[in-house]
Every structure is written in structure tokens, then in C-alpha cells.
Design an enzyme around this catalytic site. Structure first.
Site, PDB file in Angstrom:
ATOM      1  N   SER A   1     -73.135 -74.798 -22.233  1.00  0.00           N
ATOM      2  CA  SER A   1     -72.530 -74.120 -23.366  1.00  0.00           C
ATOM      3  C   SER A   1     -71.007 -74.266 -23.292  1.00  0.00           C
ATOM      4  CB  SER A   1     -72.993 -72.664 -23.405  1.00  0.00           C
ATOM      5  OG  SER A   1     -72.647 -72.040 -24.613  1.00  0.00           O
TER       6      SER A   1
ATOM      7  N   GLU B   1     -81.810 -75.830 -30.322  1.00  0.00           N
ATOM      8  CA  GLU B   1     -80.579 -75.117 -29.974  1.00  0.00           C
ATOM      9  C   GLU B   1     -80.288 -73.969 -30.936  1.00  0.00           C
ATOM     10  OE1 GLU B   1     -78.501 -75.443 -27.487  1.00  0.00           O
ATOM     11  OE2 GLU B   1     -78.714 -77.467 -26.665  1.00  0.00           O
TER      12      GLU B   1
ATOM     13  N   HIS C   1     -80.978 -72.684 -27.260  1.00  0.00           N
ATOM     14  CA  HIS C   1     -79.793 -72.768 -26.422  1.00  0.00           C
ATOM     15  C   HIS C   1     -80.008 -71.971 -25.137  1.00  0.00           C
ATOM     16  CE1 HIS C   1     -75.584 -73.558 -25.778  1.00  0.00           C
ATOM     17  NE2 HIS C   1     -75.268 -72.289 -25.718  1.00  0.00           N
TER      18      HIS C   1
END
Length: 556
Positions: free
Chosen positions: A239, A372, A467
Site C-alpha cells: 500500500s 483491490e 487490498h
């Protein structure tokens, strides 16, 4: 342009905690009994060296999971008082043996599911995992945590659980790797680009990035004492940490500090607004407005006034991202990486540096997760055409019609939610990572890419392969694994460790050969899918990512 999910991940972890019915998780500051397998420390086998000298002073380990774990080693002075917003300063030496059994407090941030609220600026510490018997010239992996560069810490646990997320013991015990995890300054403390800072010789933003660089310098100075090879260092992150890794690849000041790089869900060749990164000068109006909100705009010395403010005062005005119900909520100012010019951490747009080949020539492994965007629309109502239209209008102003044409619900069996999730995920994390991979390959870096495709066991029906779902697999300790999950995690942990050793993830007995990423003139490519099938994917989302590359290139 849409809000970048990398910068909003923590607020959405909080949303996750609400949606799946859990209260915001309170992190126990990394008690030594919170290792991924629940094992507590022991005294080690006979002959195990538990005390290691560093240049600043000796540190002592506990043995956890069959490896030595050294917690809370200072790598810089506490950035308090006059050192607030300064470049990190090397720690003062000590003589007594430091034996820490808990992780350091997270750097100042608001409470969330990822980490508790913290007001402790004395947070610049790192942790080391190394095999129980001191290795000789072992590969080193340095981890930069995610959290939007405004939250998280090295002691994060998997949301809704007590399982340590970034547990280096499995890399160390299975593959003989030395692992370093670290805290770094965040939000208004780590990414503050006030124009007066340059005048006093301080960094014009990017203080948190300089903290990360200081960690890499500490590794150069000290890691040999732990059995690590300072000439074989891999930086990796997820991230915001993934994007940070990319910025290190592009930063000329990091030359020689690492030899390999891994980015999980995030590049740096697109910015928060899917365009160009802000310059320090461009960020200045927001920083001045922030200064005014704290009542320091009329002070004779605004920086002295700001340095006199409490952490609580600064955090109360930080306007950190906190989207709810899937809405996009712009803030009057934002704290993130800036292009700080010649001599700075990022002297020019990262995409330009890659395109010029002015980046570290290191093997680079990058990838993203299949779904994601699912994390970023969790509590949004997207059940009708009107909901779908409203979501695209709020997230993609100015290009709404083009995005709708590229991601019609008919592509997703009429599922409006799936269509929005794919557009959100592709727009920055999926195709943004792909964009960096393409520019890196064109710059001559050996590149390997992946698509991770195992639903996140925290809430698989809700999150799908969202994610952050890959991280526990990478660290070799998936949460509630099935047999397939465990096998994929073992392979991924080995691929990552092998890449750290050699710059090539392939190893004898691997479930699949991982092809090098070398896009052809038409944009075609191959990459590895990380799931139980271990397929080689050709032209993965080729048309969608070509669409987004066009958007990136047109952005101001």
C-alpha cells in the site's frame, strides 16, 4: 480525479471493522507474546548469541518461534521539540544492554482498526528477526508498513485479530533471512511541506521518507552484527509502503542502500489524484492553511509556534482521510510525498525519473490483488443504476462518462457493485502498479509481476481478494488458512525470500516458473497468478490498464 486508495486505507480498515461487526481493534503495542504463531519468548539454545553490539550500544533478543527477535531498537533521536520536522538525527549511544520485550508505540495517528491512537513522537524504532544461530552474510529484507503514510506501525496486527501482521520469524526460520521492520513519521509529522522549512535547512516535506532512508543507513552500519549482508538488502512494502518503496527506487539519495525492491499494491508513477505528484511549492498553500488552523499564521516564527503545539492539537487539525459509506471526502489539505526539487528526496516526478532511466538499476518485483477496490466501497450502497452513476460521478469527476464506458455493469453480469469496485481498484492500485512496472521494465530493470487471487479470510464473502489480502501469505502466516492457502503462502514466502537472495524469484521445486515481465510493442505481457493454480497470465487487464495509462498521461 478520484481519491487514491493508498492514502485512505486505514480509514477503510476502520470501516471494515464496523461492517464485519467488530469494534476497532486495539493493538497491544506488540507484546512479545503476540507473535504470529502465539509462541512466547524463551532463553534460546546453548551457544545462541542473544546480545548483539550495534554502533550505538548493545541490544538483547528473545527467542520466538525458533529465531531471535530484537525489538524497539532506536535508529534516530526522538523527533520532538526543535527536531520536529527535521531530518532524522542519529541516536545517542548507550552502554547498558537494551532488552525490549514490546514494540515501540506507533507514531502519532488517530485510532483505527489497524492501530490505536498514538500521541507519542518518540516512535523512531526498528525491529530485527534473525536465525537463532547467527548466520553469515544472510540476505536482508526491510519492510515499510502501509496505512496511507498517515497511520499504522511495525506492530500492526491483522484487522479483527491479534495476529502480528509483519512477523519476520518465518522468513528467518525457513529461509535464513534477516528481517527488519520499522516505524516512520506519518501524516502531519512526516509529510509536512511548510515553505519556511527550506529556509531553516530542514526537509520541505518527506520527513517520513527520510526516516526510512535512515533505517537503510542503520542497516548499512549495523546489520552485519546480526548476520546480515549489507550488500544484499531488499526493501519491500504494501500500500503506502509499496509506493514508498517505489520512491526509494527513484530517489538518487538512496544509491547503494538496497539491491532489490518489492512493491505490493502501489507504484509511484501516478499520484494521489491519478496525475502528477504535488511539488513542495504546490503543497504550500495547504500547509499554510493548516498553520492558520492552528493559530500560528501570524506568529513571528510560525515554525516555532507549530513546534510548541501539542500532538493532540496537531492531530485535531490534521484532516486525515475518513471516508464513510463509500463517499469521497476531500480535505482542505493533505500530507503525502511531494516533489521537493534538486537535492531533495524526490527531485522530479517519479514517472519522469523512470522514463529517463534515472532510477536504481535493481531487480523489481511488483503486483496487486484481483479485487483491490472492494475494500474501498464496503459500506457503499451500490444496487441500482442510479447508485452506480452516483459512485462514478463522485469518484471520477471529469471522466465519469469515459469510466462508465470502460466499466459497464454488463461486463460484470449486471453487478453494479462489482463494476464500481473494479474501476476503483484498477484506477490507481491495479493499473497504477502496472504503470510503474512498465516504466521500470522500459528503464532496463529486471521486473517480475503478479496478480494475487485468494479471498481474504478475514471476511471472504465481503472482501473477496481486496487490498491487503496478500500480506499474511507473503509473511508465511495466512490467517485461518485452508490447505490451498497454506501451500500458496509457503510458495509466496519462498518466492519473496528467493528474490531477496538472488534478484530472481524462481527456485527449484517451485509450483510454477515466474516469467520476467517484458511488455511487447502492443502492450502485451505475462505475469504469474498467485493462487492454487499458479497460472501464467497473458495480457492481464490489458485494455483496462491501457485506458488508465491514457488518463494518467493526460492528467495535469
Amino acid at each position: 480525479m478520484p481519491t487514491h486508495p493508498v492514502r485512505t486505507v486505514l480509514a477503510l480498515f476502520s470501516m471494515l471493522a464496523h461492517v464485519v461487526g467488530f469494534a476497532a481493534m486495539l493493538l497491544a503495542c506488540g507484546s512479545s507474546s503476540s507473535s504470529g504463531n502465539g509462541a512466547g519468548p524463551d532463553s534460546g539454545a546453548p551457544g545462541v548469541e542473544l546480545t548483539v553490539p550495534t554502533l550505538e550500544g548493545p541490544v538483547q533478543a528473545d527467542v520466538v518461534g525458533g529465531v531471535r527477535r530484537f525489538l524497539k531498537i532506536p535508529y534516530a533521536k526522538p523527533p520532538v521539540g526543535p527536531l520536529r520536522w527535521k531530518a532524522p538525527v542519529k541516536s545517542d549511544p548507550w552502554t547498558a544492554v537494551r532488552h525490549e520485550t514490546t514494540f515501540a508505540s506507533p507514531c502519532p495517528q488517530s485510532a483505527s482498526a489497524q492501530a490505536p491512537q498514538s500521541t507519542d513522537e518518540d516512535c523512531l524504532y526498528l525491529n530485527v528477526w534473525t536465525p537463532e544461530q547467527t548466520p553469515a552474510n544472510a540476505p536482508v529484507m526491510v519492510w515499510f508498513h502501509g496505512g496511507g503514510n498517515f497511520s499504522g506501525s511495525a506492530a500492526d496486527t491483522v484487522p479483527t485479530t491479534k495476529q502480528l501482521w509483519y512477523d519476520g520469524q518465518f522468513f528467518a526460520s525457513r529461509h535464513g533471512v534477516v528481517v527488519v521492520t520499522t516505524n516512520y513519521r506519518l501524516g502531519p509529522f512526516g509529510f509536512f511541506a511548510h515553505p519556511a522549512l527550506a529556509a531553516e535547512g530542514s526537509p520541505s516535506g518527506n520527513q517520513g521518507m527520510l526516516d526510512q532512508r535512515r533505517v537503510l543507513q542503520w542497516v548499512q552500519e549495523n546489520i552485519a552484527a546480526f548476520g546480515g549482508d549489507k550488500t544484499n538488502v531488499t526493501i519491500f512494502g504494501e500500500s503506502a509502503g509499496s509506493s514508498d518503496v517505489c520512491y526509494h527506487v527513484a530517489s538518487p539519495g538512496d544509491s547503494g542502500l538496497f539491491q532489490r525492491a518489492i512493491s505490493e499494491s502501489g507504484g509511484c508513477t501516478i499520484s494521489i489524484d491519478v496525475g502528477r505528484d504535488p511539488t513542495a511549492a504546490g503543497a504550500a498553500p495547504g500547509m499554510l492553511a493548516f498553520t492558520k488552523a492552528l493559530g500560528c499564521d501570524t506568529a513571528d516564527d510560525p515554525l516555532a509556534c507549530l513546534r510548541g503545539k501539542s500532538v493532540d492539537d496537531i492531530m485535531a487539525n490534521a484532516q486525515q482521510p475518513s471516508p464513510t459509506s463509500g463517499d469521497v471526502t476531500p480535505a482542505p489539505w493533505a500530507f503525502g510525498v511531494v516533489v521537493d526539487g534538486e537535492g531533495g528526496f524526490v527531485p522530479d516526478q517519479a514517472r519522469k525519473l523512470f522514463d529517463q532511466g534515472a532510477v536504481a538499476k535493481v531487480p523489481y518485483l511488483l503486483g496487486s490483488n484481483n479485487d483491490e477496490g472492494m475494500l474501498f466501497i464496503l459500506s457503499a450502497t451500490i444496487a441500482t443504476q442510479a447508485d452506480y452513476d452516483a459512485q462514478l460521478a463522485s469518484r471520477f469527476p471529469g471522466i465519469t462518462d469515459a469510466v462508465a464506458a470502460q466499466y459497464p455493469p454488463s461486463r460484470f453480469d449486471g453487478d453494479f457493485r462489482a463494476a464500481v469496485a473494479r474501476a476503483v481498484g484498477d484506477s490507481s492500485l491495479g493499473c497504477g502498479t502496472d504503470d510503474t512496472a512498465r516504466r521500470a521494465a522500459k528503464a532496463g530493470l529486471p521486473v517480475y509481476t503478479y496478480n494475487f487471487d485468494i479471498p481474504w479470510s478475514v471476511a471472504p464473502d465481503l472482501l473477496h481478494v481486496s487490498h491487503a489480502s496478500e500480506m499474511s501469505h507473503v509473511f508465511g502466516n495466512p490467517y485461518k488458512p485452508t490447505g490451498d492457502d497454506a501451500a500458496v503462502s509457503k510458495a509466496m514466502n519462498t518466492y519473496w525470500a528467493t528474490f531477496a537472495k538472488s534478484g530472481d524469484p524462481n527456485y527449484p521445486g517451485a509450483p510454477a516458473t515466474w516469467p520476467q515481465f517484458q511488455p511487447d510493442e502492443s502492450g502485451g505481457d505475462v505475469r504469474l497468478q498467485l493462487d492454487s493454480g499458479f497460472e501464467t497470465l497473458a495480457d492481464f487487464r490489458k485494455d483496462d490498464c491501457a485506458f488508465w495509462r491514457g488518463i494518467y498521461d493526460k492528467a495535469d
